[in-house]
Design a protein around this motif. Structure first.
Motif: not given
Ligand code: ZN
Length: 614
Positions: A13, A405, A409, A432, A435
């Motif tokens: 992130d 998002h 995770h 990802e 997310s």
């Molecule tokens: Zn992320």
């Protein structure tokens, strides 16, 4: 086996953090209920359990070292002992690191946390050579397969053990490894720190004010076009104050990467990155092949946005992030919570219950406050089957989407529950998946029921981010490739770097971006080029976005029947090569057709945006 890194400090992130920091606004008051609960880790820095765990790390390292050098144990038994000692150590690091770094994330000046962080990092540095030590031992085993077959403990970690055997070919000789690690501190790592210092201390002359770079970049989202243009001019002018030292940072970090790739026996820096991403060239080529085919569609979007903002031809760089439409719906945190539970719960009721529980058990630190870092992240607390989510919620739809998002995770972490530590670290390209899936699901559901003006705004903000993640990331990949190729021959001057950046932007944005209004300093702007441990810190983002969208496309096709496949896929993310993880649910990432199916999801949004924009 030990894990490669302490994940909270890791990559996850960072791109998102940058997006959001650039939009940081006013703070609201927070109360304790809005702050996460860390008490189940430790009750404080004076907690006996905390002090005991921190103190014992050195002994744990020593015990592992002694075990490694024991020549008397039968190899299978020795491996079992190493694996279980590593598991115990990982659980302890998991707890310590989450407590320290999550405290720091919301209270940067906390003296006790800073001190503990320092202590933790120095012990951790002494543990790093143990990774290679275990890898060397595994590769030296006469019968690894026999040991795996004869032990339940080892067979659970079979993938990680076999991967170690492969990796052993690329280890630096153990006599010089500690020296190389130490020299990195004054080499690549130091240049990386210098880059951050330059970035955070340069003062930008904007109108009559002196602003930090982050402040002036934040104005790219301002509704006033003159503010955006002035901010862009001020930003570009400011880089000339720091571009020479920045170029030394970049040249040195890439030179170090070239040297390390050679020392480790990789054919190129890209091959080294692909190996650590568990990806192959064929997959990367398939991804870029499809991306290149869809660049004209992204340019269509950019030109439609330009027209909407009153420009002829392509969009000038300063308007890339300009807000479009007048929809300004805001959410209270209760509304956000209800929206997430309702819309994401349509995937499976388990998701609804999971999100509700995350709020109820205070997994989330919600609001901005003094001393809290910008952006958002989700840290896994594997030993406790929980996650810690940090956001800076201020009520926009984008903030709701960020929660979706990060909770994605957290859902991914839940799917990994109970696995050995050696199997929970998802490689960058797959990190990802959950997310992006959640974000896509949220906007898909919300778009179904909103009016034209809001639709235009939501579509546009989604496209703005997709364009960054596909088109801009493609330009960054081309740029980094050119820098590494050239750096093998000579250090690039500031002018050469600027030219290379403009060439890369031309190849990716094409006529979507006005030729005389690009950004020759994006190489100084984005910190991703300056990670001394990870090169090509770009394609995993494009992979991640498009993989997440492709998985979502499968869900749309198969409906509820896909729910179980999806969870199985997430659980497998740390236990197989990327292509095999995807193949487990029938996705062939080496085939451009899969990527085309993901890009079609975005193309549909582009088509609709262009129609609405007229
Ligand atoms: Zn992320």
């Amino acid at each position: 086996m030990l894990r490669r890194g302490l994940t909270v400090r890791g990559f996850r992130d960072k791109l998102l953090v940058q997006f959001i920091q650039e939009r940081a606004g006013k703070y609201t008051m927070a109360t304790a209920m809005d702050q996460w609960d860390l008490d189940y880790l430790y009750t404080g820095f004076e907690d006996e359990a905390f002090l005991r765990d921190l103190r014992s790390l050195n002994q744990d390292g020593e015990a592992l070292r002694t075990l490694l050098s024991d020549e008397t144990l039968p190899e299978a038994e020795k491996l079992e002992k190493l694996v279980s000692a590593s598991e115990t150590l990982n659980a302890k690091l998991d707890r310590l690191n989450n407590f320290v770094s999550c405290t720091l994330a919301t209270d940067a000046a906390n003296a006790a946390a800073n001190k503990a962080d320092d202590q933790l990092m120095s012990v951790y540095t002494t543990l790093i050579p143990l990774f290679s030590g275990i890898t060397r031992f595994v590769s030296s085993m006469k019968d690894l397969e026999g040991a795996i077959a004869g032990s339940e403990l080892l067979s659970r970690s079979a993938f990680a053990l076999r991967e170690m055997k492969e990796e052993a070919e690329h280890l630096i000789p153990d006599a010089i490894e500690p020296w190389i690690l130490e020299m990195k501190l004054s080499g690549g790592n130091a240049f990386s720190q210098l880059r951050d210092k330059l970035d955070s201390t340069v003062s930008v002359d904007y109108r009559d004010e002196k602003l930090p770079l982050s402040g002036v970049r934040g104005k790219a989202y301002d509704p006033d076009p003159l503010v955006r243009k002035d901010a862009y001019d001020a930003e570009i002018a400011a880089y000339s104050k720091i571009d020479l030292p920045m170029s030394y940072c970049l040249n040195s970090i890439k030179r170090e990467a070239i040297t390390l790739a050679k020392a480790k026996g990789y054919a190129s820096v890209l091959d080294m990155t692909l190996a650590s991403s568990r990806m192959d060239r064929e997959t990367l080529d398939a991804l870029w092949t499809a991306v290149r085919e869809y660049l004209p569609d992204f340019r269509r979007y950019l030109k439609a946005k330009a027209k909407l903002l009153g420009h002829e031809g392509g969009l000038p760089f300063w308007d890339l992030f300009a807000p479009v439409g007048n929809a300004t719906k805001t959410y209270t945190i209760e509304e956000a919570r209800e929206t997430l539970i309702r819309e994401l719960g349509k995937f499976t009721p388990k998701m609804a219950a999971f999100i509700d529980n995350a709020f109820a058990q205070r997994w989330i630190d919600l609001y901005p406050r003094d001393g809290k870092t910008g952006g958002a992240f989700c840290a896994p607390v594997h030993f406790a089957d929980r996650s810690l989510v940090m956001t800076n919620f201020q009520g926009s739809f984008s903030d709701v989407s960020t929660l979706a998002h990060e909770l994605g995770h957290a859902w991914h972490n839940r799917c990994l529950a109970g696995l050995p530590y050696g199997l929970i670290d998802t490689p960058m390209p797959l990190a990802e998946t959950a997310s992006i899936f959640n974000e896509t699901m949220l906007s898909y559901q919300v778009l179904k029921s909103c009016g034209r003006e809001e639709r235009l705004t939501l579509l546009e903000s989604g496209l703005m981010e997709s364009t960054q993640t596909v088109v801009d990331i493609y330009s960054r990949f081309l740029f980094e490739q050119e820098v590494i190729d050239t750096r093998a021959d000579h250090a690039m001057t500031v002018e050469e770097l600027k030219d290379a950046m403009l060439r890369a932007q031309d190849a990716s944005y094409g006529d979507g971006l006005r030729p005389d209004a690009r950004h020759p300093y994006m190489w100084a702007c984005k910190s991703h080029y300056y990670s001394s441990g990870y090169n090509f810190y770009n394609f995993p983002y494009a992979f991640g976005l498009l993989f997440g969208k492709g998985v979502f496309a499968q869900y749309l096709e198969k409906g509820e029947a896909f729910v179980e496949d999806y969870c199985r896929l997430l659980r497998l993310c740390g236990s197989a090569k990327v292509a095999d993880v995807a193949a487990s649910v029938g996705i062939d990432v080496r085939d451009p057709d899969f990527w085309r199916s993901s890009l079609e999801v975005i193309k549909k949004d582009i088509d609709e945006f262009c129609l609405l924009a007229q």
